[in-house]
Design a protein around this motif. Structure first.
Motif, PDB file in Angstrom:
ATOM      1  N   ALA A 272      37.058  78.224  48.639  1.00  0.00           N
ATOM      2  CA  ALA A 272      37.463  79.280  49.217  1.00  0.00           C
ATOM      3  C   ALA A 272      36.234  79.510  50.412  1.00  0.00           C
ATOM      4  N   SER A 273      35.037  78.862  50.136  1.00  0.00           N
ATOM      5  CA  SER A 273      34.090  78.877  51.485  1.00  0.00           C
ATOM      6  C   SER A 273      34.494  77.944  52.504  1.00  0.00           C
ATOM      7  N   ALA A 274      35.441  76.895  52.248  1.00  0.00           N
ATOM      8  CA  ALA A 274      36.151  76.007  53.407  1.00  0.00           C
ATOM      9  C   ALA A 274      37.123  76.944  54.206  1.00  0.00           C
ATOM     10  N   VAL A 275      37.987  77.650  53.114  1.00  0.00           N
ATOM     11  CA  VAL A 275      38.984  78.422  53.901  1.00  0.00           C
ATOM     12  C   VAL A 275      38.403  79.349  55.079  1.00  0.00           C
ATOM     13  N   GLU A 276      37.422  80.098  54.379  1.00  0.00           N
ATOM     14  CA  GLU A 276      36.663  81.149  55.161  1.00  0.00           C
ATOM     15  C   GLU A 276      36.179  80.409  56.533  1.00  0.00           C
ATOM     16  N   GLU A 277      35.432  79.302  56.466  1.00  0.00           N
ATOM     17  CA  GLU A 277      34.864  78.889  57.583  1.00  0.00           C
ATOM     18  C   GLU A 277      35.862  78.156  58.626  1.00  0.00           C
ATOM     19  N   LEU A 278      37.233  77.623  57.933  1.00  0.00           N
ATOM     20  CA  LEU A 278      38.014  77.072  58.912  1.00  0.00           C
ATOM     21  C   LEU A 278      38.660  78.490  59.769  1.00  0.00           C
ATOM     22  N   LEU A 279      38.995  79.667  58.986  1.00  0.00           N
ATOM     23  CA  LEU A 279      39.596  80.768  59.695  1.00  0.00           C
ATOM     24  C   LEU A 279      38.506  81.394  60.934  1.00  0.00           C
ATOM     25  N   ARG A 280      37.224  81.202  60.415  1.00  0.00           N
ATOM     26  CA  ARG A 280      36.044  81.420  61.746  1.00  0.00           C
ATOM     27  C   ARG A 280      36.368  80.532  62.769  1.00  0.00           C
ATOM     28  N   TYR A 281      36.421  79.228  62.255  1.00  0.00           N
ATOM     29  CA  TYR A 281      36.251  78.153  63.428  1.00  0.00           C
ATOM     30  C   TYR A 281      37.238  77.886  64.381  1.00  0.00           C
ATOM     31  N   LEU A 282      38.484  78.308  63.506  1.00  0.00           N
ATOM     32  CA  LEU A 282      39.670  77.815  64.489  1.00  0.00           C
ATOM     33  C   LEU A 282      40.396  79.053  65.243  1.00  0.00           C
ATOM     34  N   ASN A 283      40.438  80.277  64.526  1.00  0.00           N
ATOM     35  CA  ASN A 283      40.898  81.532  65.329  1.00  0.00           C
ATOM     36  C   ASN A 283      42.354  81.271  65.918  1.00  0.00           C
ATOM     37  N   ILE A 284      43.081  81.059  65.272  1.00  0.00           N
ATOM     38  CA  ILE A 284      44.466  80.738  65.599  1.00  0.00           C
ATOM     39  C   ILE A 284      45.228  81.996  66.542  1.00  0.00           C
ATOM     40  N   THR A 285      44.829  83.033  66.258  1.00  0.00           N
ATOM     41  CA  THR A 285      45.279  84.014  67.065  1.00  0.00           C
ATOM     42  C   THR A 285      44.178  84.529  68.374  1.00  0.00           C
ATOM     43  N   HIS A 286      44.601  84.337  69.449  1.00  0.00           N
ATOM     44  CA  HIS A 286      43.928  84.318  70.624  1.00  0.00           C
ATOM     45  C   HIS A 286      44.322  85.319  71.630  1.00  0.00           C
ATOM     46  N   ASN A 287      44.927  86.287  71.227  1.00  0.00           N
ATOM     47  CA  ASN A 287      45.307  87.550  72.372  1.00  0.00           C
ATOM     48  C   ASN A 287      44.430  88.460  72.052  1.00  0.00           C
ATOM     49  N   GLY A 288      43.725  88.398  71.285  1.00  0.00           N
ATOM     50  CA  GLY A 288      42.657  89.490  70.957  1.00  0.00           C
ATOM     51  C   GLY A 288      43.583  90.701  70.172  1.00  0.00           C
ATOM     52  N   ARG A 289      42.877  91.493  69.544  1.00  0.00           N
ATOM     53  CA  ARG A 289      43.410  92.875  68.998  1.00  0.00           C
ATOM     54  C   ARG A 289      43.168  94.048  70.308  1.00  0.00           C
ATOM     55  N   ARG A 290      44.388  94.499  70.626  1.00  0.00           N
ATOM     56  CA  ARG A 290      44.534  95.462  71.831  1.00  0.00           C
ATOM     57  C   ARG A 290      44.418  96.845  71.294  1.00  0.00           C
ATOM     58  N   ARG A 291      43.756  97.705  72.044  1.00  0.00           N
ATOM     59  CA  ARG A 291      43.403  98.941  71.648  1.00  0.00           C
ATOM     60  C   ARG A 291      43.535  99.732  73.109  1.00  0.00           C
ATOM     61  N   GLY A 388      51.338  79.768  73.576  1.00  0.00           N
ATOM     62  CA  GLY A 388      51.779  80.820  72.480  1.00  0.00           C
ATOM     63  C   GLY A 388      50.386  81.721  72.441  1.00  0.00           C
ATOM     64  N   SER A 389      50.961  82.779  71.610  1.00  0.00           N
ATOM     65  CA  SER A 389      49.883  83.904  71.333  1.00  0.00           C
ATOM     66  C   SER A 389      49.385  83.435  69.835  1.00  0.00           C
ATOM     67  N   VAL A 390      50.006  82.388  69.271  1.00  0.00           N
ATOM     68  CA  VAL A 390      49.602  81.935  68.000  1.00  0.00           C
ATOM     69  C   VAL A 390      49.209  80.293  68.401  1.00  0.00           C
ATOM     70  N   TYR A 391      47.932  80.058  68.124  1.00  0.00           N
ATOM     71  CA  TYR A 391      47.487  78.396  68.509  1.00  0.00           C
ATOM     72  C   TYR A 391      47.635  77.581  67.444  1.00  0.00           C
ATOM     73  N   GLY A 392      47.962  76.185  67.974  1.00  0.00           N
ATOM     74  CA  GLY A 392      48.034  75.181  66.700  1.00  0.00           C
ATOM     75  C   GLY A 392      48.762  73.963  67.792  1.00  0.00           C
ATOM     76  N   VAL A 393      49.223  73.201  66.770  1.00  0.00           N
ATOM     77  CA  VAL A 393      49.883  72.174  67.339  1.00  0.00           C
ATOM     78  C   VAL A 393      51.459  72.023  67.083  1.00  0.00           C
ATOM     79  N   TYR A 394      52.312  71.637  67.995  1.00  0.00           N
ATOM     80  CA  TYR A 394      53.736  71.513  67.784  1.00  0.00           C
ATOM     81  C   TYR A 394      54.151  70.449  66.870  1.00  0.00           C
ATOM     82  N   GLU A 395      53.299  69.329  66.993  1.00  0.00           N
ATOM     83  CA  GLU A 395      53.468  68.338  66.107  1.00  0.00           C
ATOM     84  C   GLU A 395      52.144  67.769  65.579  1.00  0.00           C
ATOM     85  N   LEU A 396      51.903  67.099  64.295  1.00  0.00           N
ATOM     86  CA  LEU A 396      50.822  66.374  63.922  1.00  0.00           C
ATOM     87  C   LEU A 396      51.195  65.108  63.307  1.00  0.00           C
TER      88      LEU A 396
END
Length: 400
Positions: A272-291, A388-396
């Motif tokens: 569970a801790s690993a999931v939270e840290e990877l979510l923090r570290y990677l941040n795959i959504t990088h358009n920001g939250r718009r307001r 993309g607005s969602v970050y990642g890799v197309y192939e791995l």
């Protein structure tokens, strides 16, 4: 104040897991800075963790995409002029009214009941992968099918149609797609979900779309609103988690000490801790939250005027050293649950219990069952999703 940077900016090829360096440098300058979108629209960029959380919980900050000053590049109506706006782009009370209609399936108790089924999906896909040729593209063979199968079961969408909705989803989140291309893709998805709702009206099942059909029958929801909800959940339910699986795997392969820590442990708390840290570290959504501000707001020595756009960039908030010491280090033992990868306040991600559970199952299974998993190419040869607005890799490509 003079506009000084275009948001969201480009990531450095040499640091594919880190936020764009230009945006990181703004964080070092001030908690709030002026930026502009690619179309020239100006906005305030909130660069630090504390100020982001304060503004995300401030009722004077609106999510209503139809308000003047909202920082957006294209029209929110992706399916044409008459298409409904998603409830995530609304304010309360309408946002709360619509959100409540889809909250129950994502309650933690219900999500936990799905865990054995998700484990079965993960194990079967790994079985298929191990029985096939290698190297293999982990995105196509595993990272994309896992969340797609899960969200299809939850919604009541035929998985046989996954190529259709994945292809159109890809267009919707491609920053380089034209407005016309996005409108066409959104229209196709809306039409697809509307047709599915029609089938559920005739033959309801035990799924989320059937639940929406029941609300349509009671007059609580219109059919176009229900179709838009379906598009949102179908898109969010597979794109984000798929990219977290693939990019998380790549990050772990690049940090073998952390991978070994996770692979060799059967402690659910560490997982569970690993999931939270990877979510923090990677941040795959990088358009920001718009307001957009609905009133003047004084914060961090600046005044955000009513009608000015505001962007909370979660990727740099989650690398704020005041909230996460040594933030550029991946540390699976870090207590990172307070990250803002899922947002904060009333608009925080509805599907976060599902995403957490899926990632826990994947991260606790894949590396244990394939202990020699390794990258089958050089990292600088990988096709990252810079468009993309969602970050990642197309192939791995991976092998073992």
């Amino acid at each position: 104040m003079t506009t000084i940077e275009v948001f969201p900016g480009a990531r450095a090829d040499t640091c594919p897991f880190d936020p764009p360096p230009a945006i990181r440098s703004l964080q070092e300058q001030a908690p709030l800075v002026r930026v502009q979108l690619r179309n020239g629209v100006p906005a305030w960029l909130v660069t630090r963790y504390a100020e982001q959380k304060a503004l995300l919980s401030d009722p004077r900050v609106s999510s209503d995409v139809t308000r003047a000053g909202y920082p957006i590049e294209i029209s929110p109506s992706a399916g044409g002029g008459d298409a409904p706006v998603s409830f995530i782009l609304m304010d309360d009370p309408e946002h709360a009214r619509l959100r409540r209609m889809v909250t129950a399936p994502f309650m933690i108790k219900r999500i936990e009941a799905m865990r054995p089924g998700v484990q079965k999906i993960v194990d079967e896909l790994i079985d298929d992968m191990l029985a096939g040729p290698k190297p293999v593209d982990l995105v196509a063979a595993f990272a994309l099918p896992v969340p797609s199968l899960v969200i299809c079961q939850l919604l009541g969408v035929p998985y046989a149609d996954h190529d259709f909705f994945q292809e159109n989803s890809k267009t919707l989140i491609n920053r380089d797609a034209t407005g016309e291309e996005r409108m066409a893709a959104g229209g196709r998805l809306l039409g697809y979900l509307d047709a599915l709702l029609g089938e559920k009206i005739a033959n309801p099942g035990d799924d989320l779309l059937s639940g929406l059909v029941e609300r349509i029958g009671k007059g609580e929801l219109t059919r176009p609103e229900a179709a838009q909800m379906g598009v949102l959940m179908l898109l969010a339910g597979h794109e984000t988690t798929a990219n977290m699986i693939a990019l998380g795997t790549l990050a772990l392969l690049e940090h073998p000490d952390q991978l070994a820590l996770l692979r060799d442990s059967d402690d659910p708390e560490l997982v569970a801790s690993a999931v939270e840290e990877l979510l923090r570290y990677l941040n795959i959504t990088h358009n920001g939250r718009r307001r957009v501000a609905t009133a003047d707001i004084e914060i961090a020595g600046q005044v955000i005027r009513a009608g000015e756009g505001v962007i909370m960039a979660n990727d740099i908030a989650n690398r704020d050293p005041s909230a996460f010491p040594d933030p550029d280090r991946l540390d699976l033992t870090r207590r990172a649950r307070h990250h803002v990868a899922f947002g904060f306040g009333v608009h925080q991600c509805l599907g976060q219990p599902l995403a957490r559970m899926e990632l826990q199952v994947v991260y606790s299974t894949l590396y244990r069952r394939v202990p020699t998993l390794s990258l089958a190419t050089e990292i600088d040869a990988l096709p990252f999703k810079h468009d993309g607005s969602v970050y990642g890799v197309y192939e791995l490509p991976v092998t073992w």
